[in-house]
Design a protein around this motif. Structure first.
Motif, short mmCIF file in Angstrom:
data_model
loop_
_atom_site.label_atom_id
_atom_site.label_comp_id
_atom_site.label_asym_id
_atom_site.label_seq_id
_atom_site.Cartn_x
_atom_site.Cartn_y
_atom_site.Cartn_z
N THR A 5 2.62 0.28 15.87
CA THR A 5 2.61 1.67 15.43
C THR A 5 1.75 1.77 14.19
N TYR A 6 1.01 2.87 14.10
CA TYR A 6 0.15 3.13 12.95
C TYR A 6 0.74 4.30 12.17
N THR A 7 0.75 4.19 10.85
CA THR A 7 1.33 5.23 10.02
C THR A 7 0.33 6.37 9.85
N ARG A 8 0.85 7.55 9.60
CA ARG A 8 0.02 8.74 9.45
C ARG A 8 -1.01 8.54 8.33
N ASP A 9 -0.57 8.18 7.13
CA ASP A 9 -1.45 7.89 6.01
C ASP A 9 -0.63 7.18 4.95
N TRP A 32 0.81 -1.21 0.00
CA TRP A 32 0.00 0.00 0.00
C TRP A 32 0.85 1.27 0.00
N ALA A 33 2.17 1.13 0.05
CA ALA A 33 3.06 2.28 0.18
C ALA A 33 3.49 2.77 -1.19
N VAL A 67 -4.40 4.25 6.37
CA VAL A 67 -3.49 4.10 7.52
C VAL A 67 -2.95 2.68 7.54
N GLY A 68 -1.62 2.53 7.65
CA GLY A 68 -1.01 1.22 7.76
C GLY A 68 -0.64 0.90 9.20
N VAL A 69 -0.28 -0.36 9.48
CA VAL A 69 0.09 -0.77 10.82
C VAL A 69 1.32 -1.68 10.75
N TRP A 76 -3.85 -1.91 3.91
CA TRP A 76 -4.09 -0.85 4.88
C TRP A 76 -4.82 -1.39 6.09
N PHE A 77 -4.52 -0.83 7.25
CA PHE A 77 -5.31 -1.15 8.45
C PHE A 77 -6.71 -0.56 8.33
N VAL A 78 -6.78 0.70 7.90
CA VAL A 78 -8.08 1.35 7.71
C VAL A 78 -7.96 2.37 6.58
N ASP A 79 -9.03 2.49 5.80
CA ASP A 79 -9.08 3.49 4.75
C ASP A 79 -10.48 4.12 4.75
N VAL A 80 -10.74 4.98 3.79
CA VAL A 80 -12.01 5.71 3.76
C VAL A 80 -13.20 4.75 3.73
#
Length: 403
Positions: free
Chosen positions: A214-218, A189-190, A229-231, A246-250
C-alpha cells in the motif's frame, strides 16, 4: 520527430478477437506498424497503413495500442513479429503463446470479465462503512473479501489517520479485524503530532509476486509543506513493514520526467493518485507547485518498494495538467473512474488511457467519489467501492448487474 527520450516499450499479446499490440503513447509525424507470422507470411509483408481498409483506422501512436483483429484465426500456433516504425526510429518484438501474458508478476484472475462503462448496468447498494473512512483497496483471500481502509481515530487525544482492515463475504456487512488499526507505524518521513503519526494514510492496495503493498497519500504533517509518498508491505494484510525513506517525492519525480513538462514554479508536494498492476507496476502521482498547480505523471516499474526500478511513461494528457479519475489496468485495458456530471452526483467509468471525458455516470444520491473509487471483481461480477464527498467520507458500494 517522435519523442524517443524514453523507450516506447512495444508489447503484444493474444486476445479473444485478435492480437493486441501496445506501447507507451507518443507523438509522431509518420508511423506504421508492420507484422508477420512465421510459416504463413513473408517478412514484414503486412502493415497497418497498407491495410487500412482491414483495420478501419490509420495507426495513431498517441493511442498507445492497436488491435489486429483480422489476423489468422490460428494465430496462437505461430510466432508473430511486430515492428513499430515512427519517424527515424523503430522497435521490434516477437511473441508466441507462452509470451502472451500482460500480467507477469501480478495476481489478476484470468477469469475476470469486462467491466461495464454503461451507467444502466450498475445498481447502487448504499453505504457499507461509515466513520471517516476511505477505501484503499479490496482483495479476495480464500473467498473472503478483505478491505484495507484509511480511517481517522482519536489516539491519546489526537486525531490521526491510520490503516484498518475489514472482512466480508457479501460486501455489505463488514467485520473489523481484532488488531485494528493494523497500520499506524511511525516512519522517519512521517510527521508527528504529540508523538502520534499524523498522516499514515493508505490510499491504494496491490498484490505483487505474492505480497501486498500500500502507498500512502502523502507525507505526514500539516499542509502546506514538503510532501512525498510512503510505502508499506505485508504478507497477510495484518502485519505491515514500513521503510525509512519516502518511496517517491518531488525530486525523484523531477529526475525522471522531461524538463519541458515541468513548471517554472517551485514544487512542494508529491501525492499519490493510485497504483495498479499490468505488465509491471504502474504508479500514478501528482506533483504540485507553490501556486497550487499540479500535473499527473505515470511511472512503470518492477520493484514495489524501490522507485529506482520505475521509468516515466509518456501519457496522452502530458502537457494538459492533471488528469481526473482513478486509473486502473484491467484485462489489458486502461480504466478510469471518477465523478460524472452534472453536479458530481454520479460516478463515471471510462475505458482508455486518455484525458478523462465528463459525462453521465452511475447516479448516486450524494457527491462522490471525493478521493478514491476501487473496482473489485468478486463472485463472478464487478463491484465498485467509493467514498462520498458530502457525508463525512463514508464508503459506498455499487454492483454491476450483468456478470
Amino acid at each position: 520527430m517522435a519523442n524517443f527520450e524514453h523507450q516506447i516499450n512495444l508489447t503484444a499479446k493474444f486476445v479473444d478477437n485478435g492480437i493486441l499490440v501496445e506501447w507507451n503513447p507518443f507523438n509522431a509525424e509518420e508511423s506504421d506498424l508492420y507484422f508477420y507470422a512465421e510459416e504463413i507470411h513473408d517478412e514484414w509483408e503486412h502493415s497497418v497503413m497498407k491495410y487500412i481498409d482491414l483495420h478501419e483506422q490509420p495507426l495513431d501512436t498517441q493511442s498507445g495500442e492497436r488491435l489486429l483483429g483480422t489476423v489468422n484465426k490460428d494465430r496462437e500456433k505461430y510466432t508473430w513479429h511486430f515492428k513499430l516504425v515512427a519517424d527515424e526510429r523503430e522497435e521490434v518484438i516477437s511473441i508466441k503463446k507462452d509470451d502472451s501474458s500482460d500480467d507477469e508478476g501480478g495476481d489478476q484472475d484470468e477469469n475476470i470479465k469486462p467491466i461495464s462503462t454503461d451507467p444502466n448496468d450498475w445498481e447502487v447498494q448504499g453505504k457499507v462503512l461509515d466513520g471517516k473512512k476511505i477505501v484503499a483497496g479490496v482483495v479476495d483471500i480464500g473467498g473472503v473479501a478483505h478491505m484495507l481502509v484509511q480511517s481517522q481515530r482519536k489516539i491519546d487525544g489526537v486525531w490521526t489517520n491510520c490503516g484498518e482492515l475489514y472482512t466480508s463475504t457479501d460486501l455489505k456487512e463488514w467485520t473489523p479485524h481484532e488488531n485494528n488499526p493494523v497500520l499506524i507505524d511511525a516512519m522517519p518521513w512521517a510527521g508527528q503530532d504529540n508523538g502520534i503519526p499524523h498522516r499514515i494514510a493508505p490510499r491504494t492496495l496491490i498484490k505483487w509476486q505474492g505480497s501486498y503493498y500500500t502507498y500512502t497519500r502523502d507525507r505526514n504533517g500539516q499542509y502546506p509543506g514538503i510532501r512525498g509518498v510512503g510505502v508499506f508491505s505485508s504478507d497477510d494484510l495484518i502485519d505491515w513493514q514500513g521503510y525509512d525513506d519516502w518511496f517517491v517525492d518531488v525530486e525523484r519525480v523531477k529526475a525522471k520526467v522531461p524538463d519541458n513538462l515541468l513548471a517554472d514554479n517551485e514544487y512542494e508536494r508529491c501525492y499519490l493518485k493510485c497504483a495498479t498492476i499490468g505488465a509491471g507496476i504502474y504508479i500514478i502521482v501528482n506533483i504540485e507547485d507553490v501556486e497550487g498547480n499540479d500535473s499527473t505523471f505515470v511511472f512503470k516499474g518492477t520493484d514495489p518498494i524501490d522507485f529506482n526500478s520505475f521509468e516515466y511513461i509518456e501519457a496522452p494528457w502530458v502537457g494538459g495538467g492533471r488528469i481526473v479519475g482513478n486509473l486502473y489496468r484491467i484485462n489489458g485495458e486502461w480504466i478510469q473512474i471518477d465523478r460524472g456530471t452534472p453536479g458530481y452526483d454520479s460516478i463515471r467509468i471510462q475505458k482508455g488511457w486518455k484525458p478523462f471525458e465528463l459525462g453521465d455516470g452511475i447516479p448516486i444520491d450524494h457527491d462522490g467519489p471525493r478521493e478514491t473509487a476501487f473496482p473489485f471483481f468478486y463472485q463472478g461480477r464487478w463491484h465498485l467501492f467509493y467514498d462520498d464527498n458530502k457525508d463525512g467520507r463514508n464508503i459506498h458500494l455499487a454492483t454491476q448487474n450483468t456478470p
